[in-house]
Write a protein that holds these residues in place. Structure first.
Motif, mmCIF file in Angstrom:
data_model
loop_
_atom_site.group_PDB
_atom_site.id
_atom_site.type_symbol
_atom_site.label_atom_id
_atom_site.label_comp_id
_atom_site.label_asym_id
_atom_site.label_seq_id
_atom_site.Cartn_x
_atom_site.Cartn_y
_atom_site.Cartn_z
ATOM 1 N N VAL A 164 -11.214 43.915 47.237
ATOM 2 C CA VAL A 164 -11.386 42.579 47.786
ATOM 3 C C VAL A 164 -12.857 42.197 47.692
ATOM 4 C CG1 VAL A 164 -11.462 43.610 50.086
ATOM 5 C CG2 VAL A 164 -10.964 41.185 49.854
ATOM 6 N N SER A 165 -13.114 40.909 47.544
ATOM 7 C CA SER A 165 -14.490 40.403 47.540
ATOM 8 C C SER A 165 -14.702 39.540 48.780
ATOM 9 C CB SER A 165 -14.740 39.543 46.306
ATOM 10 O OG SER A 165 -14.473 40.276 45.150
ATOM 11 N N TYR A 166 -15.799 39.783 49.453
ATOM 12 C CA TYR A 166 -16.127 38.981 50.637
ATOM 13 C C TYR A 166 -17.311 38.073 50.335
ATOM 14 C CZ TYR A 166 -13.684 42.960 52.775
ATOM 15 O OH TYR A 166 -12.779 43.953 53.081
ATOM 16 N N PRO A 167 -17.253 36.833 50.808
ATOM 17 C CA PRO A 167 -18.482 36.031 50.746
ATOM 18 C C PRO A 167 -19.546 36.737 51.587
ATOM 19 C CG PRO A 167 -16.585 34.677 51.380
ATOM 20 C CD PRO A 167 -16.140 36.104 51.441
ATOM 21 N N TYR A 168 -20.759 36.820 51.074
ATOM 22 C CA TYR A 168 -21.802 37.546 51.796
ATOM 23 C C TYR A 168 -22.076 36.923 53.168
ATOM 24 C CZ TYR A 168 -26.052 40.126 52.696
ATOM 25 O OH TYR A 168 -26.989 40.940 53.251
ATOM 26 N N SER A 169 -21.932 35.595 53.247
ATOM 27 C CA SER A 169 -22.143 34.921 54.531
ATOM 28 C C SER A 169 -21.225 33.712 54.600
ATOM 29 C CB SER A 169 -23.601 34.448 54.651
ATOM 30 O OG SER A 169 -23.771 33.272 53.854
ATOM 31 N N CYS A 170 -21.328 32.952 55.710
ATOM 32 C CA CYS A 170 -20.506 31.747 55.811
ATOM 33 C C CYS A 170 -21.198 30.531 55.185
ATOM 34 C CB CYS A 170 -20.093 31.477 57.256
ATOM 35 S SG CYS A 170 -21.480 31.405 58.390
ATOM 36 N N ASP B 8 -16.148 34.090 41.486
ATOM 37 C CA ASP B 8 -16.124 35.467 40.992
ATOM 38 C C ASP B 8 -14.699 36.015 40.999
ATOM 39 O OD1 ASP B 8 -18.007 37.834 40.335
ATOM 40 O OD2 ASP B 8 -16.530 38.664 41.727
ATOM 41 N N SER B 9 -13.957 35.753 42.065
ATOM 42 C CA SER B 9 -12.606 36.301 42.180
ATOM 43 C C SER B 9 -11.656 35.663 41.172
ATOM 44 C CB SER B 9 -12.053 36.101 43.593
ATOM 45 O OG SER B 9 -12.728 36.965 44.472
ATOM 46 N N ARG B 10 -11.807 34.376 40.927
ATOM 47 C CA ARG B 10 -10.867 33.773 39.971
ATOM 48 C C ARG B 10 -11.167 34.246 38.549
ATOM 49 N NH1 ARG B 10 -12.731 27.440 39.969
ATOM 50 N NH2 ARG B 10 -10.851 27.157 41.186
ATOM 51 N N HIS B 11 -12.454 34.458 38.225
ATOM 52 C CA HIS B 11 -12.777 35.012 36.909
ATOM 53 C C HIS B 11 -12.396 36.489 36.817
ATOM 54 C CE1 HIS B 11 -15.449 31.481 36.284
ATOM 55 N NE2 HIS B 11 -15.172 31.701 35.021
ATOM 56 N N GLY B 12 -12.625 37.195 37.912
ATOM 57 C CA GLY B 12 -12.481 38.651 37.873
ATOM 58 C C GLY B 12 -11.074 39.158 38.084
ATOM 59 N N LYS B 13 -10.226 38.386 38.823
ATOM 60 C CA LYS B 13 -8.905 38.912 39.164
ATOM 61 C C LYS B 13 -7.783 37.908 38.965
ATOM 62 C CE LYS B 13 -10.112 39.634 43.471
ATOM 63 N NZ LYS B 13 -10.886 40.133 44.618
ATOM 64 N N TRP B 14 -7.928 36.733 39.630
ATOM 65 C CA TRP B 14 -6.763 35.841 39.714
ATOM 66 C C TRP B 14 -6.332 35.281 38.364
ATOM 67 C CZ3 TRP B 14 -4.953 37.671 43.733
ATOM 68 C CH2 TRP B 14 -5.684 37.843 44.895
ATOM 69 N N LEU B 15 -7.289 35.105 37.452
ATOM 70 C CA LEU B 15 -6.917 34.656 36.106
ATOM 71 C C LEU B 15 -5.808 35.549 35.538
ATOM 72 C CD1 LEU B 15 -7.336 33.190 33.346
ATOM 73 C CD2 LEU B 15 -9.122 34.861 32.862
ATOM 74 N N TYR B 16 -5.980 36.857 35.742
ATOM 75 C CA TYR B 16 -5.075 37.835 35.131
ATOM 76 C C TYR B 16 -3.707 37.835 35.804
ATOM 77 C CZ TYR B 16 -9.500 39.031 33.173
ATOM 78 O OH TYR B 16 -10.704 38.940 32.524
ATOM 79 N N GLY B 17 -3.723 37.653 37.122
ATOM 80 C CA GLY B 17 -2.456 37.540 37.835
ATOM 81 C C GLY B 17 -1.759 36.239 37.462
#
Ligand code: P53
Length: 491
Positions: A256-262, A273-282
Motif C-alpha cells: 500500500v502507498s500512503y500520502p506522506y501527509s494530508c 503513483d498508485s495508478r501508474h504503479g498498480k491500478w493500471l494493471y488491475g
C-alpha cells in the motif's frame, strides 16, 4: 466466517530463483542465468557481462544500459546464483514432501520458459522439460497439493532479450503465446490454478525481462507493457478455451502507498503513483481496457501503441478469474522528496515512513497495510483475491545442533495472517489462499543473495555457491504447520 474450508494454504517459488539445473535436461539460457549475485545490504547491484559489437567485454548494472547489438553472455569464470540456485531440479521430491508435511494445500511454482523452448522461439518444444514439470505436478497431486503455476516469472529467454529486445518485440509476444498455449494443452486436467505474468507492474523495468532501453525510451517501455497485457489476455482466453475449469489470475506487486501527509499535494502524488504503479494493471486485466487517464497520457506524450486487429476484443475476453498479488511492505509518497530519506523495498518511489520499522534490507514491516491492501483491491474489483507472496527476508543463523531459531519470521507471519483474518472475518473480503514467498530458501530476485532468506525450510547454500544443499526445518516450519493445520485458527 473464518477462512474458507477449501482455503489454499501453501508456499511460493519461482524457477529462476529455485530450480537450478540451468543447462540440464535440454534447458536453454534465460536472462536470469546471466545475472551475477549482488550484495543487497551494501548496495552492490547485480550485473550483466556483455560482448560489445566491437568484440570487447563490458559490465552493466542494468539491462537498460546494455545497447541493442551487444550480446549479454554467461561468462565461464563468473559465479551466477541461478545456475544451481537451491536445486529444486534435483530436490523436488524432498521439497514437495516437506511442503505437504507443513500442511500445504497448494504449491506455487513457475515454469522456466527456456526449459520448454530453449531459445524461447524454437520450432519444437523440449520434451524432457515438459516431462519434468508433469512429474512434479503429479507428485503435488499425490500429496494433496494443488499446483499454482506461474507461466512467466522473470525468465525471459536470453536469445529473445539479445536478438529482439525482449517484450518490446511482437516476436517475443508471439513466442510467448505459443509457449502458454502449449502449457494449457499439455497440463490439462493436472493444473487448475494459473498465474499469467508475475508482477506484471514491475516487469518492464525489472532487469530480468529482456527489455533494454525502457527508461529513456518511453515508446519502447509502453510497447513492452502493452505486449505483456496482450500476452496475458491471450493466455487467459486460450486457457479457458482449452479447459473451462481453469482458474487464471493476474499477479501484481502490491504494497500500500500512503500520502506522506494530508497536504493535498502529497495526496495527489500518491494517487498518481498508485495508478501508474498498480491500478493500471488491475484495470486492464480485470476491466479489459486501458483507463482514460492512461489513454490521455499516451496521447499527450505522442506515444502510439502498435496494436494488432482484434487486440481490443482480446483484452476484453482475457479478463482474469481472480486477482493475486505480492505484499511485503508499504511506502509513503510525497510530492516533494528531496528533503526526505528515500525508502527501500520492492516499489520504485517513496520516502521513509517514520511510523514503521524495517527489515535488515530496509523493507518496512506493516501488517495493517496488508488489511488495507486487501480492502482496497476488493472494494475496487470484487473478484476473489489471493496473496501469492508475503514474508520476511532475513539473515538466519544456524545453531551448532543445526536448528534455526527465527522468532522474527514467526512474528511477521503471525501479524500478517491476523490481518488476513480480520479482512476476511470483519471486512468480508473474498480471499482464496495464501502462499508466502520462498517457503524453502531460494535466491533473492532483487539482490541475487542467498543470505536474504524467506524460508521455513533452511537450505545449506551461501552467496558464493558453497554448501551441500541439504534441507532442515527452521522453528517457523513448526509454527506454519500449526497455523495451516488449524485452517488459520491457531495463531
Ligand atoms: P527479493 C523487485 C520488485 C518487486 C518485487 O524479493 C520483487 C522484486 C525483486 O526484488 O520480487 C518479488 O527476492 C518477486 C520474487 C522475489 C520477491 O518479490 O528481492 O516476485 O521473485 O523474490 C522478493 O527479496
Amino acid at each position: 466466517m473464518s477462512f474458507r474450508e477449501d482455503f489454499l494454504w501453501g508456499g511460493a517459488s519461482a524457477a529462476n530463483q529455485y530450480e537450478g539445473g540451468y543447462l540440464s535436461g535440454g534447458k536453454g539460457l534465460a536472462v536470469a542465468d546471466a545475472l551475477t549475485g549482488g550484495d543487497g545490504i551494501h548496495g552492490v547491484p547485480r550485473t550483466f557481462i556483455a560482448k560489445m559489437p566491437d568484440g570487447t567485454m563490458k559490465k552493466f548494472g542494468n539491462m537498460e544500459e546494455v545497447p541493442l547489438g551487444a550480446e549479454v553472455i554467461v561468462d565461464e569464470n563468473t559465479y551466477y546464483p541461478s545456475h544451481v540456485a537451491t536445486d529444486f531440479y534435483h530436490h523436488w521430491k524432498e521439497d514437495l514432501a516437506l511442503s505437504a508435511e507443513m500442511g500445504f494445500k497448494c504449491f506455487r511454482m513457475s515454469i522456466n520458459w527456456t526449459r520448454i523452448f530453449p531459445n524461447g522461439d524454437d520450432e519444437t518444444p523440449n520434451e524432457e522439460g515438459l516431462q519434468f514439470y508433469e512429474d512434479v505436478f503429479k507428485e503435488c497431486k499425490r500429496l494433496g497439493m494443488e499446483p499454482l503455476v506461474t507461466i512467466y516469472h522473470f525468465d525471459c529467454p536470453l536469445h529473445l532479450a539479445n536478438a529482439y529486445d525482449g517484450w518490446v518485440s511482437k516476436h517475443t509476444l508471439e513466442a510467448f503465446k505459443r509457449y502458454a498455449k502449449l502449457l494449457f494443452e499439455r497440463y490439462k486436467g493436472l493444473v487448475h490454478y494459473w498465474l499469467t505474468i508475475n508482477e506484471i507492474n514491475i516487469n518492464t523495468n525489472f532487469m530480468m525481462n529482456g527489455v533494454h532501453d525502457h527508461i529513456s525510451n518511453r515508446q519502447n517501455a509502453e510497447q513492452a507493457r502493452y505486449n505483456l497485457f496482450v500476452g496475458s489476455a491471450y493466455a487467459v482466453k486460450v486457457g479457458h478455451e482449452i479447459d473451462p475449469e481453469n482458474k487464471i489470475g493476474l499477479m501484481i506487486a502490491h504494497g500500500v502507498s500512503y500520502p506522506y501527509s494530508c497536504d493535498p499535494k502529497d495526496v495527489f502524488a500518491e494517487l498518481d503513483d498508485s495508478r501508474h504503479g498498480k491500478w493500471l494493471y488491475g484495470d486492464v486485466q480485470v476491466r479489459g481496457k486501458y483507463p482514460q487517464w492512461k489513454i490521455n497520457e499516451l496521447k499527450r506524450e505522442g506515444i502510439t501503441l502498435d496494436k494488432d486487429p482484434g487486440d481490443d476484443e482480446l483484452l476484453k475476453e482475457g479478463v482474469v478469474d481472480f486477482y493475486s498479488f505480492s505484499y511485503y511492505s508499504s511506502q509513503a509518497i510525497a510530492a516533494k522528496t528531496d528533503d526526505k530519506e528515500s525508502s527501500a523495498g520492492n516499489q520504485s518511489h517513496g520516502v521513509k515512513n517514520p511510523h514503521l520499522q524495517a527489515s535488515e534490507w530496509g523493507w518496512t514491516i506493516d501488517p495493517l497495510g496488508l488489511r488495507i491492501t486487501l480492502n482496497e483491491i476488493y472494494d475496487r474489483y470484487q473478484i476473489p483475491l489471493m496473496i501469492v507472496e508475503n514474508g520476511l527476508g532475513a539473515l538466519d543463523k544456524v545453531e551448532e545442533d543445526g536448528s534455526v531459531h527465527d522468532p522474527y519470521r514467526i512474528n511477521y507471519m503471525r501479524d500478517h495472517i491476523q490481518m488476513m483474518k480480520d479482512a476476511v472475518e470483519i471486512d468480508g473480503v473474498d480471499l482464496m489462499g495464501y502462499t508466502p514467498w520462498g517457503s524453502i530458501d531460494l535466491v533473492s530476485a532483487g539482490t541475487g543473495e542467498m543470505r536474504k532468506r524467506y524460508g521455513f525450510v533452511y537450505v545449506n547454500m551461501d552467496d558464493d555457491g558453497n554448501g551441500d544443499l541439504s534441507r532442515s526445518k527452521k522453528d517457523s516450519f513448526f509454527y506454519m504447520k500449526k497455523v495451516y493445520e488449524s485452517n488459520g485458527e491457531d495463531l
